[in-house]
Motif scaffolding. Structure first.
Motif, PDB file in Angstrom:
ATOM      1  N   PHE A  18     -15.749   9.530   4.553  1.00 12.20           N
ATOM      2  CA  PHE A  18     -16.842  10.370   4.118  1.00 12.20           C
ATOM      3  C   PHE A  18     -17.031  10.143   2.560  1.00 12.20           C
ATOM      4  O   PHE A  18     -16.032   9.677   2.057  1.00 12.20           O
ATOM      5  CB  PHE A  18     -16.542  11.821   4.265  1.00 12.20           C
ATOM      6  N   SER A  19     -18.274  10.414   2.443  1.00 11.86           N
ATOM      7  CA  SER A  19     -18.471  10.028   0.816  1.00 11.86           C
ATOM      8  C   SER A  19     -19.196  11.424   0.561  1.00 11.86           C
ATOM      9  O   SER A  19     -20.402  11.563   0.957  1.00 11.86           O
ATOM     10  CB  SER A  19     -19.305   8.878   0.667  1.00 11.86           C
ATOM     11  N   LEU A  20     -18.780  12.152  -0.256  1.00  6.70           N
ATOM     12  CA  LEU A  20     -19.439  13.620  -0.632  1.00  6.70           C
ATOM     13  C   LEU A  20     -19.714  13.682  -2.225  1.00  6.70           C
ATOM     14  O   LEU A  20     -18.669  13.186  -2.779  1.00  6.70           O
ATOM     15  CB  LEU A  20     -18.343  14.781  -0.246  1.00  6.70           C
ATOM     16  N   PRO A  21     -20.559  14.644  -2.760  1.00  4.82           N
ATOM     17  CA  PRO A  21     -20.553  14.871  -4.026  1.00  4.82           C
ATOM     18  C   PRO A  21     -19.507  15.814  -4.369  1.00  4.82           C
ATOM     19  O   PRO A  21     -18.920  16.629  -3.726  1.00  4.82           O
ATOM     20  CB  PRO A  21     -22.069  15.631  -4.361  1.00  4.82           C
ATOM     21  N   SER A  22     -18.955  15.555  -5.787  1.00  2.15           N
ATOM     22  CA  SER A  22     -18.101  16.556  -6.192  1.00  2.15           C
ATOM     23  C   SER A  22     -18.537  17.893  -6.234  1.00  2.15           C
ATOM     24  O   SER A  22     -19.713  17.954  -6.418  1.00  2.15           O
ATOM     25  CB  SER A  22     -17.425  16.001  -7.624  1.00  2.15           C
ATOM     26  N   LEU A  23     -17.541  18.882  -6.250  1.00  2.00           N
ATOM     27  CA  LEU A  23     -18.341  20.384  -6.460  1.00  2.00           C
ATOM     28  C   LEU A  23     -19.132  20.382  -7.476  1.00  2.00           C
ATOM     29  O   LEU A  23     -20.038  21.249  -7.531  1.00  2.00           O
ATOM     30  CB  LEU A  23     -16.989  21.349  -6.415  1.00  2.00           C
ATOM     31  N   GLY A  24     -18.568  19.843  -8.857  1.00  4.30           N
ATOM     32  CA  GLY A  24     -19.522  19.930 -10.006  1.00  4.30           C
ATOM     33  C   GLY A  24     -20.888  18.947  -9.983  1.00  4.30           C
ATOM     34  O   GLY A  24     -21.644  18.925 -10.725  1.00  4.30           O
ATOM     35  N   GLY A  25     -20.823  18.047  -9.048  1.00  7.90           N
ATOM     36  CA  GLY A  25     -21.777  17.085  -8.748  1.00  7.90           C
ATOM     37  C   GLY A  25     -21.887  15.955  -9.822  1.00  7.90           C
ATOM     38  O   GLY A  25     -22.892  15.013  -9.554  1.00  7.90           O
ATOM     39  N   GLU A  26     -20.965  15.850 -10.476  1.00  2.01           N
ATOM     40  CA  GLU A  26     -20.824  14.698 -11.166  1.00  2.01           C
ATOM     41  C   GLU A  26     -20.396  13.252 -10.997  1.00  2.01           C
ATOM     42  O   GLU A  26     -20.445  12.036 -11.467  1.00  2.01           O
ATOM     43  CB  GLU A  26     -20.210  14.866 -12.657  1.00  2.01           C
ATOM     44  N   GLU A  27     -19.816  13.350  -9.736  1.00  4.05           N
ATOM     45  CA  GLU A  27     -19.280  12.179  -9.159  1.00  4.05           C
ATOM     46  C   GLU A  27     -19.203  12.231  -7.657  1.00  4.05           C
ATOM     47  O   GLU A  27     -19.693  13.078  -7.028  1.00  4.05           O
ATOM     48  CB  GLU A  27     -17.929  11.961  -9.615  1.00  4.05           C
ATOM     49  N   THR A  28     -18.944  11.001  -6.967  1.00  6.44           N
ATOM     50  CA  THR A  28     -18.874  11.051  -5.545  1.00  6.44           C
ATOM     51  C   THR A  28     -17.431  10.835  -4.934  1.00  6.44           C
ATOM     52  O   THR A  28     -16.691  10.006  -5.656  1.00  6.44           O
ATOM     53  CB  THR A  28     -19.649   9.823  -4.856  1.00  6.44           C
ATOM     54  N   ILE A  29     -16.954  11.683  -4.089  1.00  8.55           N
ATOM     55  CA  ILE A  29     -15.635  11.530  -3.697  1.00  8.55           C
ATOM     56  C   ILE A  29     -15.486  11.041  -2.099  1.00  8.55           C
ATOM     57  O   ILE A  29     -16.093  11.411  -1.124  1.00  8.55           O
ATOM     58  CB  ILE A  29     -14.864  12.725  -3.569  1.00  8.55           C
ATOM     59  N   SER A  30     -14.860   9.921  -1.967  1.00  7.76           N
ATOM     60  CA  SER A  30     -14.863   9.233  -0.690  1.00  7.76           C
ATOM     61  C   SER A  30     -13.191   8.972  -0.352  1.00  7.76           C
ATOM     62  O   SER A  30     -12.555   8.702  -1.091  1.00  7.76           O
ATOM     63  CB  SER A  30     -15.346   7.911  -0.823  1.00  7.76           C
ATOM     64  N   LEU A  31     -13.195   9.239   0.912  1.00  7.26           N
ATOM     65  CA  LEU A  31     -11.760   9.305   1.551  1.00  7.26           C
ATOM     66  C   LEU A  31     -11.352   7.620   1.307  1.00  7.26           C
ATOM     67  O   LEU A  31     -10.132   7.296   1.076  1.00  7.26           O
ATOM     68  CB  LEU A  31     -11.711   9.463   2.859  1.00  7.26           C
ATOM     69  N   GLY A  32     -12.399   6.869   1.644  1.00  5.54           N
ATOM     70  CA  GLY A  32     -12.033   5.238   1.686  1.00  5.54           C
ATOM     71  C   GLY A  32     -11.628   4.762   0.178  1.00  5.54           C
ATOM     72  O   GLY A  32     -10.763   3.818   0.267  1.00  5.54           O
ATOM     73  N   ASP A  33     -11.828   5.453  -0.938  1.00  3.29           N
ATOM     74  CA  ASP A  33     -11.215   5.003  -2.210  1.00  3.29           C
ATOM     75  C   ASP A  33      -9.893   5.393  -2.455  1.00  3.29           C
ATOM     76  O   ASP A  33      -9.156   4.825  -3.294  1.00  3.29           O
ATOM     77  CB  ASP A  33     -12.124   5.855  -3.090  1.00  3.29           C
ATOM     78  N   HIS A  34      -9.097   6.211  -1.434  1.00  2.00           N
ATOM     79  CA  HIS A  34      -7.950   6.364  -1.379  1.00  2.00           C
ATOM     80  C   HIS A  34      -6.996   5.810  -0.216  1.00  2.00           C
ATOM     81  O   HIS A  34      -5.928   6.136  -0.041  1.00  2.00           O
ATOM     82  CB  HIS A  34      -7.614   7.950  -1.447  1.00  2.00           C
ATOM     83  N   ARG A  35      -7.436   4.473   0.039  1.00  2.00           N
ATOM     84  CA  ARG A  35      -6.687   3.613   1.129  1.00  2.00           C
ATOM     85  C   ARG A  35      -5.412   3.158   0.586  1.00  2.00           C
ATOM     86  O   ARG A  35      -5.480   2.925  -0.651  1.00  2.00           O
ATOM     87  CB  ARG A  35      -7.674   2.777   1.614  1.00  2.00           C
ATOM     88  N   GLY A  36      -4.341   3.442   1.130  1.00  2.00           N
ATOM     89  CA  GLY A  36      -3.093   3.041   0.439  1.00  2.00           C
ATOM     90  C   GLY A  36      -2.097   4.482  -0.130  1.00  2.00           C
ATOM     91  O   GLY A  36      -1.037   4.319  -0.238  1.00  2.00           O
ATOM     92  N   ASP A  37      -2.976   5.325  -0.072  1.00  2.00           N
ATOM     93  CA  ASP A  37      -2.452   6.782  -0.569  1.00  2.00           C
ATOM     94  C   ASP A  37      -2.176   7.723   0.551  1.00  2.00           C
ATOM     95  O   ASP A  37      -2.750   7.326   1.556  1.00  2.00           O
ATOM     96  CB  ASP A  37      -3.283   7.595  -1.529  1.00  2.00           C
ATOM     97  N   VAL A  38      -1.440   8.894   0.637  1.00  2.00           N
ATOM     98  CA  VAL A  38      -1.338   9.510   1.587  1.00  2.00           C
ATOM     99  C   VAL A  38      -2.134  10.817   0.918  1.00  2.00           C
ATOM    100  O   VAL A  38      -2.444  11.295  -0.183  1.00  2.00           O
ATOM    101  CB  VAL A  38       0.078  10.228   1.640  1.00  2.00           C
ATOM    102  N   VAL A  39      -3.129  10.980   1.844  1.00  2.00           N
ATOM    103  CA  VAL A  39      -4.075  11.945   1.737  1.00  2.00           C
ATOM    104  C   VAL A  39      -4.163  13.278   2.417  1.00  2.00           C
ATOM    105  O   VAL A  39      -4.265  13.334   3.534  1.00  2.00           O
ATOM    106  CB  VAL A  39      -5.574  11.474   1.638  1.00  2.00           C
ATOM    107  N   TYR A  40      -4.143  14.484   1.629  1.00  2.00           N
ATOM    108  CA  TYR A  40      -4.240  15.766   2.278  1.00  2.00           C
ATOM    109  C   TYR A  40      -5.994  16.144   2.488  1.00  2.00           C
ATOM    110  O   TYR A  40      -6.250  16.160   1.137  1.00  2.00           O
ATOM    111  CB  TYR A  40      -3.592  16.731   1.782  1.00  2.00           C
TER     112      TYR A  40
END
Length: 167
Positions: free
Chosen positions: A28-50
């Motif tokens: 997924f690619s979603l706006p941050s709560l503040g709207g200043e950036e985009t948050i994507s699960l794919g950006d964290h490949r290689g990490d453990v993500v909750y």
């Protein structure tokens, strides 16, 4: 009366139980709560993500957030990330909640609930633990004190796995 009782029991039985395990965590690619950036699960490949879907009005979410903040602080240097996806209709309520609780990990906004649909979110909080290869390894609906130990153990187990480990 019996059908009503059974329906209520089935709804409550889902709390704290595994709900959604898929071979791959949907990106997924979603706006941050503040709207200043985009948050994507794919950006964290290689990490453990909750990945947690939450709302400011949700009492179990209020219990979950301090645990997530503590886990993130303790394990982020080891490759642990938290992405908390808010579904509040009023983003101000969510921002106020985050400020009051000192939340520092990434907060995303799912205004149209597209990510919620991808993950088949049935209630709040719904959380998904994604391993370093992008596989959902644990998921649950609801949160209580007993879940804190299970979540901590799952996170630590996945962090201890070699990066290329297969499940």
């Amino acid at each position: 009366l019996l059908p009503l009782f059974l329906a209520g029991f089935l709804l409550l039985a889902g709390c704290g139980e595994q709900r959604f395990l898929a071979p791959d965590a949907p990106d997924f690619s979603l706006p941050s709560l503040g709207g200043e950036e985009t948050i994507s699960l794919g950006d964290h490949r290689g990490d453990v993500v909750y990945v947690s879907f939450w709302a400011s009005w949700c009492e179990p979410c209020r219990e979950e957030m301090p645990l997530l903040a503590s886990l993130w602080q303790r394990h982020r240097e080891e490759g642990f990330q938290v992405i908390a996806i808010n579904v509040d209709e009023d983003p101000m309520a969510a921002r106020e909640f985050a400020r009051e609780h000192g939340i520092e990990f990434p907060l995303a906004r799912d205004a149209d609930r597209a990510a919620s649909k991808l993950y088949r979110v049935a209630g709040y909080p719904s959380h998904y633990l994604v391993d370093r290869r992008g596989k959902v390894r644990f998921s649950a609906l609801g949160f209580n004190e007993a879940d804190a130990l299970a979540v901590t153990q799952e996170v630590e187990t996945l962090l201890a796995e070699p990066v290329g480990a297969a499940n």
